[in-house]
Design a protein around this motif. Structure first.
Motif, PDB file in Angstrom:
ATOM      1  N   UNK A 153     -14.062  -7.184 -36.906  1.00 19.33           N
ATOM      2  CA  UNK A 153     -14.434  -6.213 -35.864  1.00 19.33           C
ATOM      3  C   UNK A 153     -14.803  -6.952 -34.574  1.00 19.33           C
ATOM      4  N   UNK A 154     -15.577  -8.056 -34.742  1.00 16.57           N
ATOM      5  CA  UNK A 154     -15.961  -8.842 -33.575  1.00 16.57           C
ATOM      6  C   UNK A 154     -14.730  -9.314 -32.811  1.00 16.57           C
ATOM      7  N   UNK A 155     -13.740  -9.799 -33.574  1.00 15.56           N
ATOM      8  CA  UNK A 155     -12.512 -10.275 -32.939  1.00 15.56           C
ATOM      9  C   UNK A 155     -11.823  -9.163 -32.169  1.00 15.56           C
ATOM     10  N   UNK A 156     -11.740  -7.974 -32.816  1.00 17.45           N
ATOM     11  CA  UNK A 156     -11.097  -6.841 -32.153  1.00 17.45           C
ATOM     12  C   UNK A 156     -11.853  -6.477 -30.881  1.00 17.45           C
ATOM     13  N   UNK A 157     -13.187  -6.457 -30.983  1.00 17.67           N
ATOM     14  CA  UNK A 157     -14.014  -6.153 -29.807  1.00 17.67           C
ATOM     15  C   UNK A 157     -13.735  -7.146 -28.674  1.00 17.67           C
ATOM     16  N   UNK A 158     -13.663  -8.425 -29.019  1.00 18.09           N
ATOM     17  CA  UNK A 158     -13.379  -9.436 -28.007  1.00 18.09           C
ATOM     18  C   UNK A 158     -12.072  -9.131 -27.294  1.00 18.09           C
ATOM     19  N   UNK A 159     -11.043  -8.834 -28.096  1.00 18.90           N
ATOM     20  CA  UNK A 159      -9.739  -8.560 -27.502  1.00 18.90           C
ATOM     21  C   UNK A 159      -9.819  -7.336 -26.593  1.00 18.90           C
ATOM     22  N   UNK A 160     -10.514  -6.286 -27.060  1.00 17.24           N
ATOM     23  CA  UNK A 160     -10.631  -5.062 -26.257  1.00 17.24           C
ATOM     24  C   UNK A 160     -11.381  -5.347 -24.959  1.00 17.24           C
ATOM     25  N   UNK A 161     -12.549  -6.006 -25.080  1.00 18.85           N
ATOM     26  CA  UNK A 161     -13.367  -6.306 -23.903  1.00 18.85           C
ATOM     27  C   UNK A 161     -12.573  -7.126 -22.880  1.00 18.85           C
ATOM     28  N   UNK A 162     -11.900  -8.155 -23.356  1.00 13.66           N
ATOM     29  CA  UNK A 162     -11.197  -9.026 -22.406  1.00 13.66           C
ATOM     30  C   UNK A 162     -10.021  -8.281 -21.787  1.00 13.66           C
ATOM     31  N   UNK A 163      -9.418  -7.371 -22.566  1.00 14.42           N
ATOM     32  CA  UNK A 163      -8.331  -6.558 -22.013  1.00 14.42           C
ATOM     33  C   UNK A 163      -8.862  -5.688 -20.879  1.00 14.42           C
TER      34      UNK A 163
END
Lengths: 279, 279, 279, 279
Positions: free
Chosen positions: A50-60
């Motif tokens: 989930x953390x990884x997905x959040x990172x990708x979303x935030x940076x997007x």
């Protein structure tokens, strides 16, 4: 985005991650100490997905914001033989590396045999790239602007080195808490930069060449870190007390105390030894 | 050779080595995980012998090129009480240290009891010497020239430190992949330097004092690294899928899955534990 | 407090801690070697509790002194839109971080499951913050003033790095003695700064721009460290002889010698081996 | 002594130690591999005692030379309210710290329970102090003089860091050979400084501001290191062949080969495995 929002946005991202880590790592630490290692591994692995997905979303979100704000470059790099909005492009680059780190986090979750430590290496690299870009970013600016950004670099490079060490020392709670504290520091310092360089709603401008202001800002950075450390400590305590109460309810009290209080065991052992000595 | 070829040549050497390493190390890593350590050791030792010989050959070519190009020093160091073509001599010195590292690689192959880690120490020293010479090399040049070379130094000294750590941590896949990525970065950056400082075929010259150009080059360096990381990732995946297919063909599927997917085993164990708990 | 007392006070704190550590750590080391690990643990844990309490008390005194001396800020930070006595506020901040470290020491004593190494991390951070504030503190001062403070930074950052390593290597006697020596050095150097910058009772002022003075001060710093090392060595020897005499009185001589003199054992083993070889 | 002899003297000391180490450490390494650890320990401990005594003697000579040369300070520090020959006093200080390190070496020999690693820590500190004094020593000098001394600092601080690592990793042959190579480099570089800054017998003076000279000196430093590495390699080989011949004479050939050539064993094992696979 050299304005208030451009600093508040990444600041919020770092704050969210720092606060989340300051809860996650103590939780994991106590869980491991109480129930042995293998049990909750799966849950934590899912959290990291989930953390990884959040990172990708935030940076997007970050990249989109930098590119498509009204005065952004809108994906144009060169126009009429000159560079377009390089500042926004640099910020996009920073976000991109955090995004890469998020992708590695996600890949680590799946059974692809991604080597242990690669997730932390990629995070350390993202932080380092952020520091590198900031370092060359702030040249030719007024003294206070330079100083306030170079203080940020301490948090950035400190974090990068600390995460680099985590590549070799996995699940080291002290390093993880140190990392959390630096993330919170970075987050709150971004907000501080926003307030100092782009004062909100008619607040007076700071004199960017005053030596007293520079001295205050240095000290203010230390205060931010003090607050960050205190937040970490409070979260740690909260987690500790929650875990303890839960365990007490679960009735396996005796075993728990034995595992939780190595100090008491030592005391008991010492007493035992003393007694056997006196005999 | 302060011209296009003088930067393209070492750039190609680094690219070749970086790309080769990005295939070799994952191959070795998966082999070790699947079949145990001792089996394929001999094959890898032979690969490293070949690598050493290649290094010696490449550096020999490099030294000859630096010395005997038409405007080279032709092995003369002093003439009429002044130094002859010191730039070419410095480049020869850099190649020489990589050659030394190649010789140690070769000696390591033979049963001469060369201590473990000496091959990596000598490589780290070669990289460090390269950095040292570059560092003093670029003083008194226009800002863009200095900046583009000092970015190279980040890859160089980063690589040197990382290889130095490998002296103590052998066969650490994360470090090896990190090293590969920095070698590719160095290689592609040498090409970038060549294109910026010696534009090919009538392309317009870069303004070497423009601050915007310097900002773009900093960001460009990060993009090179991003591409390097992506190449590393792709090569890793390719190796992984090749190895997996080969293994599947070899019919020892069950054993393989057990060894390949520690994650699934953990899942199974967790499920087992949960079940035994519920009883 | 930019005067004699403002440097003598922290100097004395560091001297007290340095001297105390130079006795405590050898004591602990010999105790562990002679009686095994678990026995005296409780006593040492209590010592560390007292140490933590002392730190909190000392830093509290320091903060009060900085704030409430006649020309202090009396807790006012801003007055008439300008900063009040930032120097004193900076010193208060330094004391505050040492206080935090003391609080962690105290918490470590109680069975709260504070992770191992956090006490040393917090000490390393306190030392680092001290160095950070000093670093930006001394800009825009005369050369000698800058130089004498930047020498202090060597002791400060050296200490911070060394304590940071102790986070990972607990109870490493060499690191602990190194830390003690740096604490004594810092303490005595604070006194030296006081004597040089604020000469007592009519002593002549130092010429703050003379290059010879700067050269002397550099060398003087080395002499301070030499004295610090000699004090450490003497305290170590004293502890060693006290422990040895106590043990001899306690009549378990034979066991003691075996444990104390591993060298003699090696000699005996070597003789044994030689004898068995000759047969 | 800012003259030829003042650089040749310490240069010779470093050369003697570097060359001696480049023989001693391979000897110890092969001995340990062939006969097990405990056997020759006593002999090596005695060698280190002698080394410590030599250090003390050498540094005593050095201090006397610095103090009592005709134009030396003759132990006077202040005269007529100004410092006397601070250069000589600084050199004496450097020697003094090496002397301290020698004393620790001697104490380590005796059964005084000196903690393991203290001898190397004291050596690392001596090297660091040398570097520190040199660093502040060369300010306000012509460019070539500054540059040639700052290259020395690379060898000095590199050596200090490497010895610092040896505090934690004892008997690491790669580190020991690295240290030897840096000691030889330092020694030969002191001689180079002597020849460049104080040309012997009517040789022409070097132009201390010529950029070409500075470029040559940088490269020359690398060549010194290349020669130092080659000397290390030759000494290593010589020791290896001597040890091998001695062992062959001693008739325990079969056991020896087994121990000496782990590579051949691996080959044999691989062959065995291959054979058993084919069955």
């Amino acid at each position: 985005m050299a304005n208030f929002k451009g600093h508040a946005l990444p600041g919020s991202f770092f704050l969210v991650f720092g606060l989340w880590w300051s809860v996650k790592y103590p939780l994991k630490y106590f869980n491991n100490r109480m129930k042995g290692k293998c049990r909750n591994n799966m849950a934590y692995r899912r959290l990291e997905l989930i953390e990884g997905v959040m990172k990708v979303v935030f940076t997007f979100i970050g990249i989109l914001a930098e590119q498509f704000v009204p005065d952004g470059p809108h994906m144009h790099l060169v126009q009429d033989h000159s560079w377009v909005k390089l500042m926004n492009w640099q910020h996009s680059t920073m976000y991109f590396f955090y995004g890469l780190s998020g992708i590695i986090d996600i890949l680590t979750y799946f059974p692809l045999n991604v080597p242990q430590g690669l997730d932390r290496l990629s995070l350390a690299l993202a932080v380092f790239i952020e520091g590198l870009l900031f370092y060359f970013h702030v040249q030719n600016r007024p003294p206070l602007d330079q100083h306030i950004h170079s203080l940020l670099l301490i948090a950035v490079f400190g974090g990068s080195i600390s995460i680099m060490i985590e590549v070799f020392l996995k699940d080291h709670i002290v390093l993880e808490m140190f990392r959390s504290s630096l993330a919170i520091l970075q987050g709150s310092w971004f907000w501080q930069i926003a307030f100092v360089l782009y004062p909100l709603g008619g607040a007076p401008e700071w004199d960017q060449t005053d030596h007293e202001n520079i001295m205050f800002i240095t000290m203010c950075f230390c205060w931010h870190y003090a607050v960050s450390l205190i937040i970490i400590a409070i979260n740690y305590m909260l987690v500790y007390w929650c875990m303890r109460r839960n365990k007490d309810l679960a009735a396996d009290v005796t075993i728990g105390i034995r595992k939780l209080n190595p100090n008491k065991r030592e005391e008991a052992q010492a007493a035992l030894l003393a007694a056997s000595d006196e005999e």
